[in-house]
Design a protein around this motif. Structure first.
Motif, PDB file in Angstrom:
ATOM      1  N   GLU A   1       0.534  -1.113  -0.158  1.00 37.44           N
ATOM      2  CA  GLU A   1       0.156   0.004   0.146  1.00 37.44           C
ATOM      3  C   GLU A   1       0.628   1.120   0.147  1.00 37.44           C
ATOM      4  N   MET A   2       1.872   1.083   1.224  1.00 37.54           N
ATOM      5  CA  MET A   2       2.950   2.280   0.938  1.00 37.54           C
ATOM      6  C   MET A   2       3.465   2.339  -0.824  1.00 37.54           C
TER       7      MET A   2
ATOM      8  N   LYS B   1       1.115   3.662  -2.747  1.00 37.31           N
ATOM      9  CA  LYS B   1       0.910   5.864  -2.079  1.00 37.31           C
ATOM     10  C   LYS B   1       2.119   6.279  -2.819  1.00 37.31           C
TER      11      LYS B   1
ATOM     12  N   GLN C   1       2.456   7.445  -6.570  1.00 30.14           N
ATOM     13  CA  GLN C   1       1.547   8.564  -6.570  1.00 30.14           C
ATOM     14  C   GLN C   1       2.310   9.445  -6.068  1.00 30.14           C
ATOM     15  N   LEU C   2       2.126   9.587  -4.797  1.00 30.28           N
ATOM     16  CA  LEU C   2       2.985  10.963  -4.218  1.00 30.28           C
ATOM     17  C   LEU C   2       4.415  11.471  -5.171  1.00 30.28           C
TER      18      LEU C   2
ATOM     19  N   ASP D   1       2.648  12.990  -7.824  1.00 33.00           N
ATOM     20  CA  ASP D   1       1.935  14.476  -7.690  1.00 33.00           C
ATOM     21  C   ASP D   1       2.654  15.616  -7.703  1.00 33.00           C
TER      22      ASP D   1
ATOM     23  N   LEU E   1       1.341  11.247   4.354  1.00 33.79           N
ATOM     24  CA  LEU E   1       1.247   9.596   3.733  1.00 33.79           C
ATOM     25  C   LEU E   1       1.966   8.824   5.099  1.00 33.79           C
TER      26      LEU E   1
ATOM     27  N   LEU F   1      -0.280   5.708   7.284  1.00 37.29           N
ATOM     28  CA  LEU F   1      -0.080   4.910   7.345  1.00 37.29           C
ATOM     29  C   LEU F   1       0.169   4.140   8.545  1.00 37.29           C
TER      30      LEU F   1
END
Length: 114
Positions: free
Chosen positions: A20-21, A24, A27-28, A31, A100, A104
């Protein structure tokens, strides 16, 4: 049933969190290219905009600073604005990373690689 395998459930949970991390983080990273910060110098006469990744995007220089033989002053103001924008970009990137990691359940001050 299998008392000796209790730790495997924790390992599976940790692996799920790690995946999951990783998603993310990816994605970060993407972004960060769209997050813009502005730095300035000379009371706003020179403004630099860069992404949270530190990539310089724009430079805005007020025409009033081009009077006279102030070439070195202008160069210093430009460098100061760029450095200010890059510092703010680094700070913003760390803020986003903290959001983030906290989301988590990790320590807010945990440093992760970009």
């Amino acid at each position: 049933m299998f008392k000796g395998l209790g730790g495997l459930g924790d390992m599976a949970g940790m692996m799920k969190k790690a995946q999951e991390m990783q998603g993310k983080m990816a994605q970060l990273q993407e972004d960060m290219h769209g997050i813009l910060v502005e730095g300035s110098s000379g009371a706003g006469l020179v403004k630099a905009t860069c992404t949270a990744k530190g990539e310089l995007k724009t430079l805005d220089i007020d025409s009033s600073i081009f009077n006279g033989d102030d070439k070195e002053v202008v160069e210093d103001l430009i460098l100061a604005a760029i450095k200010d924008a890059q510092t703010k970009a680094s700070e913003r990137a760390q803020e986003e990373m903290s959001k983030l990691t906290e989301g988590l359940g990790l320590p807010a001050d945990m440093k992760l690689p970009f």
